[in-house]
Motif scaffolding. Structure first.
Motif, PDB file in Angstrom:
ATOM      1  N   THR A 104       8.570   4.136   8.267  1.00 55.24           N
ATOM      2  CA  THR A 104       9.408   5.157   7.660  1.00 55.24           C
ATOM      3  C   THR A 104      10.466   4.545   6.738  1.00 55.24           C
ATOM      4  OG1 THR A 104       9.105   6.539   9.612  1.00 55.24           O
ATOM      5  CG2 THR A 104      10.922   7.111   8.143  1.00 55.24           C
ATOM      6  N   ARG A 105      11.008   3.412   7.162  1.00 54.00           N
ATOM      7  CA  ARG A 105      12.084   2.782   6.399  1.00 54.00           C
ATOM      8  C   ARG A 105      11.566   1.712   5.422  1.00 54.00           C
ATOM      9  NH1 ARG A 105      16.664   1.043  10.606  1.00 54.00           N
ATOM     10  NH2 ARG A 105      17.729   0.571   8.641  1.00 54.00           N
ATOM     11  N   PHE A 106      10.277   1.753   5.113  1.00 53.96           N
ATOM     12  CA  PHE A 106       9.676   0.753   4.238  1.00 53.96           C
ATOM     13  C   PHE A 106      10.426   0.586   2.916  1.00 53.96           C
ATOM     14  CE2 PHE A 106       6.513  -0.325   0.913  1.00 53.96           C
ATOM     15  CZ  PHE A 106       6.125  -1.572   1.360  1.00 53.96           C
ATOM     16  N   PRO A 107      10.765   1.654   2.197  1.00 55.96           N
ATOM     17  CA  PRO A 107      11.491   1.452   0.926  1.00 55.96           C
ATOM     18  C   PRO A 107      12.806   0.704   1.106  1.00 55.96           C
ATOM     19  CG  PRO A 107      10.649   3.687   1.073  1.00 55.96           C
ATOM     20  CD  PRO A 107      10.466   3.076   2.430  1.00 55.96           C
ATOM     21  N   GLU A 108      13.516   1.019   2.184  1.00 53.41           N
ATOM     22  CA  GLU A 108      14.778   0.324   2.462  1.00 53.41           C
ATOM     23  C   GLU A 108      14.531  -1.154   2.748  1.00 53.41           C
ATOM     24  OE1 GLU A 108      18.112   0.197   6.050  1.00 53.41           O
ATOM     25  OE2 GLU A 108      16.806   1.950   5.839  1.00 53.41           O
ATOM     26  N   TYR A 109      13.477  -1.448   3.505  1.00 52.51           N
ATOM     27  CA  TYR A 109      13.186  -2.836   3.845  1.00 52.51           C
ATOM     28  C   TYR A 109      12.768  -3.642   2.609  1.00 52.51           C
ATOM     29  CZ  TYR A 109      13.337  -1.533   8.801  1.00 52.51           C
ATOM     30  OH  TYR A 109      13.735  -1.102  10.028  1.00 52.51           O
ATOM     31  N   VAL A 148       0.056  -3.510  -7.617  1.00 53.67           N
ATOM     32  CA  VAL A 148      -1.387  -3.764  -7.583  1.00 53.67           C
ATOM     33  C   VAL A 148      -2.050  -2.757  -6.655  1.00 53.67           C
ATOM     34  CG1 VAL A 148      -3.220  -5.406  -7.050  1.00 53.67           C
ATOM     35  CG2 VAL A 148      -1.063  -6.223  -8.003  1.00 53.67           C
ATOM     36  N   PHE A 149      -3.081  -2.081  -7.152  1.00 59.04           N
ATOM     37  CA  PHE A 149      -3.868  -1.169  -6.326  1.00 59.04           C
ATOM     38  C   PHE A 149      -5.071  -1.938  -5.769  1.00 59.04           C
ATOM     39  CE2 PHE A 149      -7.229   1.979  -5.667  1.00 59.04           C
ATOM     40  CZ  PHE A 149      -6.566   2.943  -4.936  1.00 59.04           C
ATOM     41  N   ALA A 150      -5.355  -1.729  -4.484  1.00 59.89           N
ATOM     42  CA  ALA A 150      -6.424  -2.480  -3.806  1.00 59.89           C
ATOM     43  C   ALA A 150      -7.793  -1.925  -4.158  1.00 59.89           C
ATOM     44  CB  ALA A 150      -6.201  -2.452  -2.300  1.00 59.89           C
ATOM     45  N   HIS A 151      -8.207  -2.106  -5.402  1.00 58.41           N
ATOM     46  CA  HIS A 151      -9.501  -1.607  -5.869  1.00 58.41           C
ATOM     47  C   HIS A 151     -10.649  -2.250  -5.101  1.00 58.41           C
ATOM     48  CE1 HIS A 151     -12.425  -0.073  -8.802  1.00 58.41           C
ATOM     49  NE2 HIS A 151     -12.968  -1.262  -8.779  1.00 58.41           N
ATOM     50  N   ALA A 190       6.890   2.278  -9.173  1.00 58.94           N
ATOM     51  CA  ALA A 190       7.378   2.854 -10.425  1.00 58.94           C
ATOM     52  C   ALA A 190       8.856   3.211 -10.316  1.00 58.94           C
ATOM     53  CB  ALA A 190       6.553   4.091 -10.779  1.00 58.94           C
ATOM     54  N   GLU A 191       9.246   3.777  -9.180  1.00 58.07           N
ATOM     55  CA  GLU A 191      10.633   4.173  -8.967  1.00 58.07           C
ATOM     56  C   GLU A 191      11.573   2.974  -8.968  1.00 58.07           C
ATOM     57  OE1 GLU A 191      13.137   5.631  -5.082  1.00 58.07           O
ATOM     58  OE2 GLU A 191      11.222   6.622  -5.466  1.00 58.07           O
ATOM     59  N   LYS A 192      11.117   1.856  -8.387  1.00 59.93           N
ATOM     60  CA  LYS A 192      11.967   0.674  -8.263  1.00 59.93           C
ATOM     61  C   LYS A 192      11.809  -0.293  -9.441  1.00 59.93           C
ATOM     62  CE  LYS A 192      12.233   0.753  -3.211  1.00 59.93           C
ATOM     63  NZ  LYS A 192      13.687   1.064  -3.205  1.00 59.93           N
ATOM     64  N   GLY A 193      10.904   0.009 -10.364  1.00 67.99           N
ATOM     65  CA  GLY A 193      10.697  -0.880 -11.502  1.00 67.99           C
ATOM     66  C   GLY A 193      10.115  -2.220 -11.107  1.00 67.99           C
ATOM     67  N   MET A 194       9.104  -2.179 -10.219  1.00 68.99           N
ATOM     68  CA  MET A 194       8.477  -3.399  -9.715  1.00 68.99           C
ATOM     69  C   MET A 194       7.024  -3.477 -10.174  1.00 68.99           C
ATOM     70  SD  MET A 194       9.855  -3.300  -5.776  1.00 68.99           S
ATOM     71  CE  MET A 194       8.918  -4.798  -5.342  1.00 68.99           C
ATOM     72  N   SER A 221      -3.162   3.694  -1.925  1.00 65.94           N
ATOM     73  CA  SER A 221      -2.916   5.129  -2.093  1.00 65.94           C
ATOM     74  C   SER A 221      -1.832   5.275  -3.148  1.00 65.94           C
ATOM     75  CB  SER A 221      -2.475   5.758  -0.773  1.00 65.94           C
ATOM     76  OG  SER A 221      -1.181   5.314  -0.417  1.00 65.94           O
ATOM     77  N   ASP A 222      -1.445   6.540  -3.433  1.00 66.08           N
ATOM     78  CA  ASP A 222      -0.437   6.734  -4.474  1.00 66.08           C
ATOM     79  C   ASP A 222       0.982   6.465  -3.987  1.00 66.08           C
ATOM     80  OD1 ASP A 222       0.043   8.923  -2.887  1.00 66.08           O
ATOM     81  OD2 ASP A 222      -0.381  10.423  -4.425  1.00 66.08           O
ATOM     82  N   TYR A 223       1.178   6.239  -2.673  1.00 61.27           N
ATOM     83  CA  TYR A 223       2.521   6.022  -2.147  1.00 61.27           C
ATOM     84  C   TYR A 223       3.189   4.812  -2.808  1.00 61.27           C
ATOM     85  CZ  TYR A 223       6.335   4.884   1.034  1.00 61.27           C
ATOM     86  OH  TYR A 223       7.563   4.575   1.553  1.00 61.27           O
ATOM     87  N   SER A 224       2.505   3.662  -2.756  1.00 57.61           N
ATOM     88  CA  SER A 224       3.091   2.444  -3.319  1.00 57.61           C
ATOM     89  C   SER A 224       3.181   2.508  -4.829  1.00 57.61           C
ATOM     90  CB  SER A 224       2.286   1.219  -2.876  1.00 57.61           C
ATOM     91  OG  SER A 224       2.456   0.988  -1.495  1.00 57.61           O
TER      92      SER A 224
END
Length: 353
Positions: A142-147, A204-207, A197-201, A189-192
């Motif tokens: 749940t706290r992944f973005p913060e971490y 890589v998508f795991a194709h 995009a939000e964090k400007g980082m 998935s589209d989460y990352s």
């Protein structure tokens, strides 16, 4: 973002390695084979060499990316060495920051930190990794973005201020950092894609694992990207499973062990060490399972050298990237030296020729 085929150029090549363990290998043999492969990638001009994080799997020795990365970086001279990736919910952010800050200090300008949100293992092992702190849906996910923010901040030379018992204390991953690793977000998935995009980082998508949704995820990332101090515009690349041999038929045979292992993973069958090519040839899959194998193989690059290079260039053009990270999935024949992986080495050689 796609380009026409007439404008295709040869993309820059990189490597993703799970450190596969064959039925004729110990874990030490598998690591020796990976070091051989990394040296070859270094000599051939590949850009990056990333290692995955998977736990409690009979066919995967890459359980601890920072440890494997240290071995690879020490055995090579030019490659950027990275994680593809560290599964952040399994670890305290400070531990990850410390590990990668030390790697960057030892090999400045050569370290990539790829971060993922998935557990990379089964629920029981995930539970054990976190001292019984819970499964994949717990606070760490749940706290992944913060971490992610915490890891980035702790690796900076000035560190980050932390309030404990009403007092501010500076927390640094290493005492005197001269640089920081390049940090990527990974996902299937589209989460990352949204978070990167939000964090400007970079993202890589795991194709190579998913095989679907790649175009949508990359478009989402590019269209919603917000420039940051670290990255002015979107940056991404493509991953794909590859088996290249002098003939297309031999490339297909060498891919069989990995295809069968992925079938077992996706259909809930018991997992085992990666079988040898001759063992894989004896397996007669039921029609429904053979259809799954054929569908996976169609998404992979399994071919003779010229056709394989053309397919990789076509994938890069289709998805608008200038770099392709290949997962060399070619298996070994009976009698192969346990500490080597000649078919994987040949895949890299033929693809880069």
């Amino acid at each position: 973002m796609s380009q026409s085929r007439s404008h295709q150029t040869s993309p820059t090549l990189s490597v993703l390695d799970l450190v596969p363990v064959r039925s004729d290998q110990t874990s030490g043999d598998a690591l020796a084979a990976t070091l051989e492969l990394a040296r070859e990638a270094d000599a051939l001009g590949y850009r990056r060499y990333w290692v995955a994080e998977h736990h409690n799997m009979p066919a995967v020795a890459s359980t601890n990316p920072p440890v494997v990365m240290a071995m690879i970086a020490g055995a090579t001279e030019r490659l950027r060495v990275g994680s593809g990736g560290v599964m952040l919910p399994n670890h305290a952010p400070l531990v990850v920051a410390e590990q990668f800050s030390l790697l960057e200090a030892a090999y400045p300008g050569r370290i990539d930190l790829g971060i993922g949100r998935a557990p990379g293992t089964d629920p029981v092992t995930s539970y054990a990794l976190r001292h019984g702190a819970g499964g994949v849906s717990d606070e760490a996910v749940t706290r992944f973005p913060e971490y992610v923010d915490n890891v980035l901040a702790m690796m900076e030379p000035e560190g980050v201020a932390v309030a404990v018992a009403g007092r501010q204390q500076v927390l640094k991953a290493t005492p005197a950092a001269a640089g920081v690793p390049e940090m990527w977000l990974l996902g299937s998935s589209d989460y990352s894609a949204r978070l990167a995009a939000e964090k400007g980082m970079p993202y890589v998508f795991a194709h190579h694992f998913s095989g679907s949704g790649t175009a949508e995820a990359l478009e989402l990332y590019r269209s919603t990207f917000r420039p940051s101090a670290a990255l002015a515009e979107p940056r991404t690349f493509l991953t794909v499973n590859v088996s290249v041999a002098p003939t297309a038929e031999e490339a297909r045979l060498r891919a069989l062990p990995q295809l069968q292992m992925m079938l077992a993973l996706r259909t809930g069958q018991p997992l085992q060490a990666q079988v040898l090519v001759e063992e894989a040839e004896k397996v007669q899959a039921p029609p429904a399972q053979q259809d799954v194998i054929d569908a996976m193989a169609a998404r992979w690059v399994i071919d003779a050298p010229e056709a394989a290079r053309a397919r990789v260039a076509e994938l890069a053009s289709t998805y608008g990237v200038d770099e392709v990270m290949v997962v060399p999935v070619a298996g070994a024949h009976v009698g192969t030296e346990p500490g080597s992986s000649p078919a994987r080495v040949e895949t890299l050689r033929l693809l880069a020729a």
